[in-house]
Scaffold this motif. Structure first.
Motif, mmCIF file in Angstrom:
data_model
loop_
_atom_site.group_PDB
_atom_site.id
_atom_site.type_symbol
_atom_site.label_atom_id
_atom_site.label_comp_id
_atom_site.label_asym_id
_atom_site.label_seq_id
_atom_site.Cartn_x
_atom_site.Cartn_y
_atom_site.Cartn_z
ATOM 1 N N ARG A 278 11.393 -10.960 131.750
ATOM 2 C CA ARG A 278 11.040 -10.901 133.168
ATOM 3 C C ARG A 278 11.871 -11.899 133.975
ATOM 4 O O ARG A 278 12.305 -11.597 135.091
ATOM 5 N N GLN A 279 12.098 -13.076 133.407
ATOM 6 C CA GLN A 279 12.944 -14.052 134.098
ATOM 7 C C GLN A 279 14.372 -13.527 134.245
ATOM 8 O O GLN A 279 15.007 -13.693 135.288
ATOM 9 N N GLN A 280 14.867 -12.902 133.178
ATOM 10 C CA GLN A 280 16.242 -12.389 133.213
ATOM 11 C C GLN A 280 16.384 -11.286 134.263
ATOM 12 O O GLN A 280 17.397 -11.226 134.971
ATOM 13 N N LEU A 281 15.401 -10.425 134.367
ATOM 14 C CA LEU A 281 15.481 -9.302 135.297
ATOM 15 C C LEU A 281 15.519 -9.761 136.746
ATOM 16 O O LEU A 281 16.033 -9.045 137.613
ATOM 17 N N THR A 282 14.968 -10.925 137.040
ATOM 18 C CA THR A 282 14.942 -11.408 138.427
ATOM 19 C C THR A 282 16.054 -12.409 138.714
ATOM 20 O O THR A 282 16.151 -12.927 139.828
ATOM 21 N N SER A 283 16.907 -12.686 137.718
ATOM 22 C CA SER A 283 17.962 -13.686 137.916
ATOM 23 C C SER A 283 19.066 -13.134 138.809
ATOM 24 O O SER A 283 19.307 -11.934 138.884
ATOM 25 N N GLU A 284 19.755 -14.041 139.505
ATOM 26 C CA GLU A 284 20.867 -13.684 140.377
ATOM 27 C C GLU A 284 22.180 -14.134 139.755
ATOM 28 O O GLU A 284 22.226 -15.106 138.998
ATOM 29 N N VAL A 285 23.246 -13.412 140.063
ATOM 30 C CA VAL A 285 24.584 -13.751 139.589
ATOM 31 C C VAL A 285 25.434 -14.111 140.794
ATOM 32 O O VAL A 285 25.528 -13.343 141.758
ATOM 33 N N SER B 299 28.749 -14.789 147.683
ATOM 34 C CA SER B 299 27.418 -14.180 147.723
ATOM 35 C C SER B 299 26.841 -14.117 146.311
ATOM 36 O O SER B 299 27.439 -14.600 145.350
ATOM 37 N N SER B 300 25.670 -13.549 146.206
ATOM 38 C CA SER B 300 25.037 -13.341 144.900
ATOM 39 C C SER B 300 24.385 -11.977 144.893
ATOM 40 O O SER B 300 24.164 -11.367 145.944
ATOM 41 N N LEU B 301 24.091 -11.503 143.689
ATOM 42 C CA LEU B 301 23.537 -10.162 143.547
ATOM 43 C C LEU B 301 22.526 -10.173 142.416
ATOM 44 O O LEU B 301 22.650 -10.943 141.450
ATOM 45 N N SER B 302 21.504 -9.351 142.538
ATOM 46 C CA SER B 302 20.477 -9.230 141.498
ATOM 47 C C SER B 302 20.183 -7.759 141.274
ATOM 48 O O SER B 302 20.594 -6.899 142.050
ATOM 49 N N PHE C 88 29.079 -8.208 139.202
ATOM 50 C CA PHE C 88 27.709 -8.603 138.850
ATOM 51 C C PHE C 88 27.450 -8.368 137.368
ATOM 52 O O PHE C 88 26.899 -9.231 136.672
ATOM 53 N N PHE C 89 27.852 -7.209 136.868
ATOM 54 C CA PHE C 89 27.587 -6.894 135.462
ATOM 55 C C PHE C 89 28.570 -7.572 134.516
ATOM 56 O O PHE C 89 28.183 -8.012 133.424
ATOM 57 N N LEU C 90 29.840 -7.657 134.908
ATOM 58 C CA LEU C 90 30.877 -8.142 133.988
ATOM 59 C C LEU C 90 31.272 -9.587 134.228
ATOM 60 O O LEU C 90 31.854 -10.223 133.344
ATOM 61 N N GLY C 91 30.995 -10.113 135.417
ATOM 62 C CA GLY C 91 31.449 -11.446 135.754
ATOM 63 C C GLY C 91 32.867 -11.406 136.270
ATOM 64 O O GLY C 91 33.566 -10.396 136.197
ATOM 65 N N GLU C 92 33.315 -12.533 136.814
ATOM 66 C CA GLU C 92 34.682 -12.618 137.299
ATOM 67 C C GLU C 92 35.626 -12.639 136.107
ATOM 68 O O GLU C 92 35.392 -13.340 135.123
ATOM 69 N N GLY D 257 29.049 -12.184 133.130
ATOM 70 C CA GLY D 257 28.250 -11.413 134.063
ATOM 71 C C GLY D 257 26.843 -11.199 133.531
ATOM 72 O O GLY D 257 26.446 -11.724 132.483
ATOM 73 N N PHE D 258 26.076 -10.396 134.260
ATOM 74 C CA PHE D 258 24.687 -10.152 133.886
ATOM 75 C C PHE D 258 24.594 -9.509 132.509
ATOM 76 O O PHE D 258 23.731 -9.870 131.698
ATOM 77 N N ALA D 259 25.479 -8.565 132.225
ATOM 78 C CA ALA D 259 25.410 -7.857 130.941
ATOM 79 C C ALA D 259 25.621 -8.819 129.774
ATOM 80 O O ALA D 259 24.938 -8.721 128.745
ATOM 81 N N GLN D 260 26.552 -9.752 129.913
ATOM 82 C CA GLN D 260 26.807 -10.689 128.817
ATOM 83 C C GLN D 260 25.638 -11.646 128.624
ATOM 84 O O GLN D 260 25.229 -11.912 127.487
ATOM 85 N N SER D 261 25.092 -12.191 129.715
ATOM 86 C CA SER D 261 23.962 -13.110 129.579
ATOM 87 C C SER D 261 22.744 -12.391 129.016
ATOM 88 O O SER D 261 21.977 -12.967 128.227
#
Length: 478
Positions: free
Chosen positions: A331-338, A344-347, A382-386, A391-395
């Motif tokens: 649940r914490q991961q699903l609400t995290s921002e990148v 900016s940031s995205l969730s 957001f998914f892959l990171g810079e 990114g979100f997928a890796q974390s």
């Protein structure tokens, strides 16, 4: 096991007594082991189901962590004249394509020869493209001999034949040597020069009858003793009516950035030009999120079932800290921002992933489409990171590995419980041996007692008989 003589001396049912005493020891111990075994088996099964659901969730997110799945391109326009492929370098746009000519292999045919006719001695050298090879002929060699030497050797010099195929076609006039280039295009035209043993290398007598060389810029110097069946020809297409492109093959690679065009048929004067269109394809994002949401909701249902408690009954992992921990971390991961490169940031919620009051996820497709349309690069980041890192997928994958890998928490739990389950088998074996020993000891004791009672009864009967037979003893008879 000791042999029992039930009732010989004492009249006691020794077997039944021993069985009862042994069972009195066995029953509570077996019940305890069975209860432990059932609980361990249930716990292993529950942990295994949890791990499988977590692995499925991890796999669904992995699809969003593959850079090659993003910003693909769809290219349309395949028809009878062209076929198309594209990669992510292709930019959206539309083009008209006209196939002016298809690539063609050079083909030459010799004059007619009789089947057993000697074609003349000397050296014949054949070139096509960058390949050139020579073969030596004796004055008695025939056209068939030359065909075999062209295809199979022997060759003189350093090069062998990898560019020309020789065949014989027999017409009413006789045998014709037909040479065909293996590769299409003008640069692969066939050239044949000879060193004729008769001293004339260009006339229509002897081996020079097979000479063909039009490489000189001056047509007056051309040697054409063979007939050209098919000219060496490049393929040619015209893009948008003005841009002419040639190719030695029918393939035009990246003539338009990221688009490969293969010519299949030349357009006629009455044929409409082919229409080529490149469009963006970001369907992997929506498909990936839908798969992730489905897997997460299945995990949530499983978690609720395993961890439930109340009047309706308790789940097999009710109050389990591992189950609570993994669901809390998720649940914490699903609400995290990148954080993104533009500041900016995205969730997930900004991409349309919403949770209802029960925790079930749904996807707001309109919100996702808006984000993709506004800046698909940031959605990918957001998914892959810079630079495709962090990114979100890796974390998310790193979090899942903490639970799902071979030495992760869930698997260690399963291994521990399996070890305890294995030890129960050892306890059963040890206890069975103990019960065999107890049974043997009880039988020995009761059999000894039974023999002693028999001896005492025998002694009592003997004493009684002696007393009754003593003088002066008067029997009391009624």
């Amino acid at each position: 096991m000791a042999i029992s003589f039930n009732g010989l001396g004492s009249g006691l049912q020794v077997s039944e007594i021993v069985d009862a005493l042994v069972n009195a020891e066995k029953t509570p111990f077996t019940a305890r082991l069975n209860n432990r075994e059932a609980k361990l088996t249930t716990d292993i099964s529950a942990a295994g189901a949890l791990k499988s659901a977590l692995e499925k969730l991890q796999t669904s997110m992995a699809a969003l962590g593959e850079v090659d799945n993003y910003q693909k391109r769809n290219v349309s326009g395949n028809d009878d004249f062209i076929s198309l492929t594209s990669d992510k370098d292709a930019q959206p746009g539309s083009y008209n394509v006209k196939v002016d000519a298809l690539a063609q292999a050079h083909k030459l045919s010799s004059p007619a020869f009789a089947a057993d006719e000697a074609i003349g001695g000397g050296v014949i050298t054949i070139g096509s493209g960058e390949n050139s090879f020579s073969t030596v002929l004796s004055p008695t060699n025939t056209l068939e001999d030359l065909r075999d030497q062209i295809n199979n050797g022997p060759y003189t010099g350093s090069d062998s034949n990898d560019s020309v195929v020789a065949t014989i076609v027999t017409s009413d006039a006789g045998q014709h040597l037909v040479l065909t280039s293996k590769v299409t295009g003008e640069d692969n035209a066939i050239t044949i020069t000879v060193q004729d043993s008769d001293g004339n290398n260009t006339d229509v007598g002897g081996l020079s009858r097979l000479a063909y060389d039009v490489s000189d810029v001056d047509p007056a110097n051309h040697i054409t003793n063979l007939t050209e069946v098919n000219a060496a020809q490049d393929a040619q297409i015209t893009i948008d009516g003005t841009l002419v492109v040639s190719s030695s093959t029918n393939e035009f690679k990246s003539v338009i950035d990221g688009v490969d065009i293969t010519a299949k048929k030349a357009h006629g004067t009455d044929d409409d030009e082919s229409s080529l269109k490149v469009t963006e394809n970001n369907n992997n994002i929506k498909a990936g999120l839908n798969g992730f949401i489905e897997s997460y909701n299945e995990l949530l249902d499983l978690s609720n079932n395993l961890g439930k408690s109340g009047e309706s009954g308790a789940g097999v992992m009710a109050g389990d800290s591992m189950l609570r921990g993994v669901m809390s971390k998720l649940r914490q991961q699903l609400t995290s921002e990148v954080s993104l490169s533009d500041g900016s940031s995205l969730s997930l919620s900004q991409l349309g992933v919403e949770a209802d009051r029960y925790g079930k996820l749904t996807l707001d497709s309109e919100r996702l489409d808006e984000q993709v349309e506004n800046n698909v690069d940031l959605v990918q980041e957001f998914f892959l990171g810079e630079d495709d890192d962090s990114g979100f997928a890796q974390s998310f994958d790193e979090l899942m590995n903490f639970y799902t890998k071979s030495d992760g928490i869930v698997q260690n739990r399963i291994k521990s419980k399996q070890g305890q389950l294995d030890s129960i088998d050892d306890e059963r074996i040890s206890f069975a041996r103990k019960m065999d020993s107890l049974e043997s000891r009880l039988y020995a004791q009761y059999n000894s007692m039974d023999l002693l009672v028999a001896q005492l009864n025998s002694t009592s009967n003997y004493v009684q008989a002696q007393l009754e037979n003593m003088p002066g003893v008067v029997r009391n008879s009624k």
